[in-house]
Scaffold this motif. Structure first.
Motif, PDB file in Angstrom:
ATOM      1  N   ILE A 288       0.831  -1.206   0.000  1.00 35.34           N
ATOM      2  CA  ILE A 288       0.000   0.000   0.000  1.00 35.34           C
ATOM      3  C   ILE A 288       0.865   1.256   0.000  1.00 35.34           C
ATOM      4  O   ILE A 288       0.621   2.201  -0.763  1.00 35.34           O
ATOM      5  N   ASN A 289       1.909   1.277   0.838  1.00 37.63           N
ATOM      6  CA  ASN A 289       2.782   2.451   0.899  1.00 37.63           C
ATOM      7  C   ASN A 289       3.497   2.679  -0.422  1.00 37.63           C
ATOM      8  O   ASN A 289       3.621   3.826  -0.879  1.00 37.63           O
ATOM      9  N   ILE A 290       3.963   1.617  -1.049  1.00 35.02           N
ATOM     10  CA  ILE A 290       4.639   1.767  -2.344  1.00 35.02           C
ATOM     11  C   ILE A 290       3.667   2.293  -3.395  1.00 35.02           C
ATOM     12  O   ILE A 290       3.995   3.169  -4.205  1.00 35.02           O
ATOM     13  N   ALA A 291       2.429   1.756  -3.389  1.00 33.82           N
ATOM     14  CA  ALA A 291       1.415   2.211  -4.355  1.00 33.82           C
ATOM     15  C   ALA A 291       1.117   3.697  -4.163  1.00 33.82           C
ATOM     16  O   ALA A 291       1.047   4.457  -5.133  1.00 33.82           O
ATOM     17  N   ARG A 292       0.943   4.105  -2.910  1.00 36.38           N
ATOM     18  CA  ARG A 292       0.637   5.516  -2.649  1.00 36.38           C
ATOM     19  C   ARG A 292       1.805   6.422  -3.026  1.00 36.38           C
ATOM     20  O   ARG A 292       1.606   7.522  -3.560  1.00 36.38           O
ATOM     21  N   LYS A 293       3.015   5.970  -2.749  1.00 36.74           N
ATOM     22  CA  LYS A 293       4.184   6.772  -3.095  1.00 36.74           C
ATOM     23  C   LYS A 293       4.284   6.949  -4.609  1.00 36.74           C
ATOM     24  O   LYS A 293       4.579   8.046  -5.104  1.00 36.74           O
ATOM     25  N   ASN A 294       4.016   5.882  -5.356  1.00 31.43           N
ATOM     26  CA  ASN A 294       4.070   5.967  -6.819  1.00 31.43           C
ATOM     27  C   ASN A 294       3.033   6.946  -7.365  1.00 31.43           C
ATOM     28  O   ASN A 294       3.321   7.749  -8.258  1.00 31.43           O
ATOM     29  N   VAL A 295       1.801   6.872  -6.831  1.00 35.31           N
ATOM     30  CA  VAL A 295       0.748   7.784  -7.298  1.00 35.31           C
ATOM     31  C   VAL A 295       1.061   9.219  -6.878  1.00 35.31           C
ATOM     32  O   VAL A 295       0.827  10.169  -7.634  1.00 35.31           O
ATOM     33  N   ALA A 296       1.623   9.395  -5.681  1.00 37.99           N
ATOM     34  CA  ALA A 296       1.995  10.733  -5.218  1.00 37.99           C
ATOM     35  C   ALA A 296       3.052  11.355  -6.125  1.00 37.99           C
ATOM     36  O   ALA A 296       3.002  12.553  -6.438  1.00 37.99           O
ATOM     37  N   THR A 297       4.012  10.557  -6.557  1.00 34.06           N
ATOM     38  CA  THR A 297       5.048  11.057  -7.471  1.00 34.06           C
ATOM     39  C   THR A 297       4.428  11.517  -8.786  1.00 34.06           C
ATOM     40  O   THR A 297       4.804  12.560  -9.343  1.00 34.06           O
ATOM     41  N   LYS A 298       3.463  10.737  -9.273  1.00 34.36           N
ATOM     42  CA  LYS A 298       2.766  11.118 -10.509  1.00 34.36           C
ATOM     43  C   LYS A 298       1.989  12.424 -10.321  1.00 34.36           C
ATOM     44  O   LYS A 298       2.005  13.307 -11.197  1.00 34.36           O
ATOM     45  N   LEU A 299       1.333  12.559  -9.172  1.00 33.38           N
ATOM     46  CA  LEU A 299       0.588  13.787  -8.897  1.00 33.38           C
ATOM     47  C   LEU A 299       1.520  14.988  -8.768  1.00 33.38           C
ATOM     48  O   LEU A 299       1.216  16.081  -9.237  1.00 33.38           O
ATOM     49  N   SER A 300       2.649  14.798  -8.111  1.00 33.47           N
ATOM     50  CA  SER A 300       3.602  15.885  -7.948  1.00 33.47           C
ATOM     51  C   SER A 300       4.066  16.403  -9.308  1.00 33.47           C
ATOM     52  O   SER A 300       4.164  17.617  -9.529  1.00 33.47           O
ATOM     53  N   SER A 301       4.335  15.493 -10.241  1.00 32.56           N
ATOM     54  CA  SER A 301       4.738  15.892 -11.590  1.00 32.56           C
ATOM     55  C   SER A 301       3.619  16.644 -12.295  1.00 32.56           C
ATOM     56  O   SER A 301       3.854  17.645 -12.987  1.00 32.56           O
ATOM     57  N   ALA A 302       2.367  16.183 -12.102  1.00 35.81           N
ATOM     58  CA  ALA A 302       1.220  16.852 -12.719  1.00 35.81           C
ATOM     59  C   ALA A 302       1.048  18.264 -12.161  1.00 35.81           C
ATOM     60  O   ALA A 302       0.707  19.203 -12.904  1.00 35.81           O
ATOM     61  N   ILE A 303       1.277  18.432 -10.847  1.00 38.15           N
ATOM     62  CA  ILE A 303       1.155  19.764 -10.231  1.00 38.15           C
ATOM     63  C   ILE A 303       2.229  20.701 -10.772  1.00 38.15           C
ATOM     64  O   ILE A 303       1.974  21.882 -11.051  1.00 38.15           O
ATOM     65  N   ARG A 304       3.443  20.195 -10.935  1.00 36.23           N
ATOM     66  CA  ARG A 304       4.515  21.023 -11.495  1.00 36.23           C
ATOM     67  C   ARG A 304       4.147  21.484 -12.907  1.00 36.23           C
ATOM     68  O   ARG A 304       4.287  22.664 -13.251  1.00 36.23           O
ATOM     69  N   ASN A 305       3.657  20.561 -13.724  1.00 38.42           N
ATOM     70  CA  ASN A 305       3.249  20.920 -15.089  1.00 38.42           C
ATOM     71  C   ASN A 305       2.103  21.921 -15.071  1.00 38.42           C
ATOM     72  O   ASN A 305       2.052  22.845 -15.895  1.00 38.42           O
ATOM     73  N   TYR A 306       1.167  21.720 -14.130  1.00 38.00           N
ATOM     74  CA  TYR A 306       0.013  22.616 -13.990  1.00 38.00           C
ATOM     75  C   TYR A 306       0.471  24.030 -13.681  1.00 38.00           C
ATOM     76  O   TYR A 306       0.033  25.003 -14.304  1.00 38.00           O
ATOM     77  N   LEU A 307       1.381  24.180 -12.728  1.00 32.00           N
ATOM     78  CA  LEU A 307       1.855  25.512 -12.348  1.00 32.00           C
ATOM     79  C   LEU A 307       2.687  26.148 -13.459  1.00 32.00           C
ATOM     80  O   LEU A 307       2.572  27.352 -13.722  1.00 32.00           O
ATOM     81  N   GLU A 308       3.490  25.355 -14.125  1.00 36.41           N
ATOM     82  CA  GLU A 308       4.326  25.898 -15.193  1.00 36.41           C
ATOM     83  C   GLU A 308       3.507  26.374 -16.378  1.00 36.41           C
ATOM     84  O   GLU A 308       3.929  27.281 -17.109  1.00 36.41           O
ATOM     85  N   SER A 309       2.329  25.782 -16.568  1.00 35.68           N
ATOM     86  CA  SER A 309       1.481  26.185 -17.698  1.00 35.68           C
ATOM     87  C   SER A 309       0.484  27.280 -17.315  1.00 35.68           C
ATOM     88  O   SER A 309      -0.278  27.748 -18.155  1.00 35.68           O
ATOM     89  N   SER A 310       0.492  27.690 -16.033  1.00 35.12           N
ATOM     90  CA  SER A 310      -0.422  28.736 -15.575  1.00 35.12           C
ATOM     91  C   SER A 310       0.327  30.052 -15.433  1.00 35.12           C
ATOM     92  O   SER A 310       1.509  30.159 -15.760  1.00 35.12           O
ATOM     93  N   ASP A 311      -0.387  31.054 -14.934  1.00 37.58           N
ATOM     94  CA  ASP A 311       0.234  32.364 -14.719  1.00 37.58           C
ATOM     95  C   ASP A 311       0.933  32.454 -13.369  1.00 37.58           C
ATOM     96  O   ASP A 311       1.427  33.510 -12.996  1.00 37.58           O
ATOM     97  N   PHE A 312       0.952  31.326 -12.627  1.00 41.53           N
ATOM     98  CA  PHE A 312       1.583  31.315 -11.310  1.00 41.53           C
ATOM     99  C   PHE A 312       2.940  30.626 -11.382  1.00 41.53           C
ATOM    100  O   PHE A 312       3.132  29.698 -12.160  1.00 41.53           O
ATOM    101  N   SER A 313       3.844  31.067 -10.546  1.00 42.75           N
ATOM    102  CA  SER A 313       5.067  30.309 -10.330  1.00 42.75           C
ATOM    103  C   SER A 313       4.971  29.665  -8.952  1.00 42.75           C
ATOM    104  O   SER A 313       4.092  30.004  -8.154  1.00 42.75           O
ATOM    105  N   ILE A 314       5.896  28.763  -8.663  1.00 41.74           N
ATOM    106  CA  ILE A 314       5.861  28.120  -7.354  1.00 41.74           C
ATOM    107  C   ILE A 314       6.087  29.131  -6.236  1.00 41.74           C
ATOM    108  O   ILE A 314       5.683  28.895  -5.097  1.00 41.74           O
ATOM    109  N   TYR A 315       6.699  30.258  -6.571  1.00 40.76           N
ATOM    110  CA  TYR A 315       6.991  31.259  -5.539  1.00 40.76           C
ATOM    111  C   TYR A 315       5.785  32.147  -5.239  1.00 40.76           C
ATOM    112  O   TYR A 315       5.819  32.927  -4.292  1.00 40.76           O
ATOM    113  N   ASP A 316       4.726  32.032  -6.040  1.00 41.23           N
ATOM    114  CA  ASP A 316       3.503  32.806  -5.790  1.00 41.23           C
ATOM    115  C   ASP A 316       2.601  32.138  -4.764  1.00 41.23           C
ATOM    116  O   ASP A 316       1.724  32.786  -4.197  1.00 41.23           O
ATOM    117  N   MET A 317       2.804  30.837  -4.534  1.00 43.63           N
ATOM    118  CA  MET A 317       1.900  30.086  -3.669  1.00 43.63           C
ATOM    119  C   MET A 317       2.366  30.174  -2.205  1.00 43.63           C
ATOM    120  O   MET A 317       3.363  29.578  -1.814  1.00 43.63           O
TER     121      MET A 317
END
Length: 393
Positions: A288-317
Motif C-alpha cells: 500500500i505504501n509503495i502504491a501511494r508513493k508511486n501515485v503521489a510522485t505522478k501527482l507531484s509531476s502533474a502539479i509542477r506541469n500545472y503551475l508551469e502552464s499557468s500564470d503562477f510560479s511556485i513562488y507565488d503560492m
C-alpha cells in the motif's frame, strides 16, 4: 406540519455521496445542520413487482428502492450490495457528473435523506415535512463552465420523488440550485466555521494565495485561491487519484494469489493494511505504501506541469491545502497518499506553507455530563463543510 425553507448540500463523490441539510437555528443561534454519508452504488430491478421487494431481509433501515420515471426501478444499500455486487452502477471518472444518470439517482436519495434530517431536527416524521428546497451541488472546478447549467436544469426538472422502500411519495419544490466548485469549497471549510466565523489563526490566510489539491477517488482537482477568490483559469482536474492506488495494489496482490480482488476489498485493505487469503490474514502495508508513493510522485509531476502552464510560479503560492479522501489518515505503519505528496512537494515548493486540517468541537457525554471535545475535521468532508457555509441563509 413542518414548513419553511431548507438548504440541501450534495457532494457527489466517486466513492460516496455526502449530504448536508440546513434548516432553522439552534438555541445558540447557529444554523442547524445534519450530515450523512450515502452509498452511490445502484442496481436496476425488473420492476415494481420484483420478488426482492417482498424479501423480508430488505427494509428501509438497510435498503432504498425508488422509481425513475414511470417504469424504471433502482435500489441502493444492502439490497444492491447483495443482489448486484460487481454489476452495480456507480460513478466513473470517465463520465462527467453533469452527464451521469447516477447523479440524479443520488439527488433523489439526498432529498429523502434531507427529509429524514428535518424530521429528526423537529421531532416529527417525514410525511409531515413540507419545505421549499434550495439545493447546492459541487462539481470539479474544471467542469463548471460546461456542467453548471446542465446539472441545474436536471435538478430543477425533478418535481417528485417516489420510493418503494420505504413506501413514500412526495412532491418536491426546488426553488433554486447553486453549483459550487470542489476545492474552493474545501478552502472555505478550512478557513470558516458556522455562520461564516473565521477559524482562530486563519485571518492571514484570507489575504494570501493558496493552492488547493483535492485528492478524490477518480480525479485530483487543483485550483488557486487569491484573497478568498477562485482565480479564473486556475481550475484543473487530473485523472489520477485513490483508484490508481487500488489498481497498483491489485496488480501486486494478483501476482501472489492469481486473481483480482473486488474494489471494496481493496478499499478496506487500504485502511486496515491487511487482506484475507483463505484462512490467513496477510499484512500488505508495504504494498500500500509503495502504491501511494508511486501515485503521489505522478501527482507531484502533474502539479509542477500545472503551475508551469499557468500564470503562477511556485513562488507565488503562499499556502498549500491538501484535502479529499486521499488526505485521510491511515492505519498503523501506513501513510496517506496526501502525506506522500506533501513529502514530494516540500522538495520543490519549500517556500510554501502547508495548511493543517482544522479541528472542530463536538459535544460528548460522559458519566451523565456533557463536554466539548476537539476533533480533527475529516479532510474528505472539507468540501461539503465549506459548501454548507456558503449555503447558509
Amino acid at each position: 406540519m413542518v414548513e419553511g425553507k431548507a438548504s440541501l448540500v450534495v457532494d457527489l463523490g466517486n466513492s460516496e455521496t455526502r449530504v448536508m441539510t440546513i434548516f432553522g437555528k439552534s438555541q445558540a443561534g447557529n444554523p442547524r445542520k445534519r450530515l450523512s454519508i450515502l452509498s452511490n452504488k445502484f442496481g436496476e430491478l425488473p420492476g415494481r413487482d420484483s420478488r426482492l421487494l417482498r424479501n423480508p431481509d430488505y427494509n428501509a433501515s438497510n435498503s432504498k428502492v425508488f422509481m425513475v420515471g414511470e417504469d424504471s426501478v433502482f435500489c441502493t444499500g444492502y439490497m444492491c450490495d447483495r443482489e448486484k455486487g460487481t454489476a452495480s452502477l456507480r460513478p466513473s471518472a470517465s463520465i462527467k457528473k453533469y452527464d451521469s444518470n447516477i447523479t440524479m439517482y443520488s439527488i433523489r436519495l439526498a432529498l429523502l435523506e434531507g427529509l429524514y434530517h428535518i424530521a429528526d431536527m423537529t421531532g416529527s416524521n417525514i410525511d409531515s415535512v413540507n419545505v421549499d428546497w434550495n439545493i447546492s451541488v459541487l462539481l470539479p472546478p474544471s467542469d463548471l463552465e460546461l456542467g453548471a447549467e446542465k446539472i441545474k436544469a436536471n435538478i430543477l426538472n425533478l418535481d417528485r420523488i417516489e420510493f418503494l422502500i420505504p413506501s413514500f411519495t412526495k412532491k418536491v419544490n426546488i426553488e433554486n440550485v447553486r453549483v459550487f466548485p470542489e476545492g474552493f469549497c474545501a478552502f472555505i471549510g478550512e478557513v470558516f466555521e458556522n455562520s461564516k466565523k473565521i477559524r482562530d489563526g486563519y485571518i492571514e490566510v484570507l489575504n494570501s494565495s493558496t493552492l488547493v489539491i483535492d485528492i478524490g477517488a477518480g480525479t485530483t482537482d487543483f485550483c488557486c485561491i487569491k484573497d478568498t477568490k477562485l482565480v479564473d483559469g486556475s481550475r484543473h482536474s487530473e485523472e489520477t487519484g485513490g483508484n490508481q492506488v487500488f489498481q497498483i495494489m491489485n496488480r501486486e496482490i494478483r501476482k501472489e494469489i492469481g486473481k483480482n480482488l473486488p474494489e471494496d476489498s481493496l478499499r478496506a485493505a487500504s485502511v486496515t493494511g491487511k487482506i484475507k487469503i483463505g484462512a490467513i490474514e496477510k499484512d500488505i502495508t508495504d504494498i500500500i505504501n509503495i502504491a501511494r508513493k508511486n501515485v503521489a510522485t505522478k501527482l507531484s509531476s502533474a502539479i509542477r506541469n500545472y503551475l508551469e502552464s499557468s500564470d503562477f510560479s511556485i513562488y507565488d503560492m503562499e499556502n498549500i491545502l491538501i484535502c479529499g479522501g486521499g488526505a485521510e489518515e491511515c492505519g498503523e505503519n501506513m501513510k496517506a497518499l496526501g502525506e506522500f505528496l506533501k513529502d514530494d512537494l516540500k522538495v520543490w515548493m519549500s517556500y510554501s506553507k502547508f495548511l493543517e486540517i482544522p479541528t472542530t468541537e463536538r459535544v460528548v457525554t460522559k458519566d451523565g455530563a456533557e463536554y466539548l471535545e476537539k476533533v480533527k475535521v475529516s479532510p474528505r468532508l472539507l468540501n461539503i463543510i465549506g459548501a454548507g457555509v456558503l449555503s447558509e441563509n
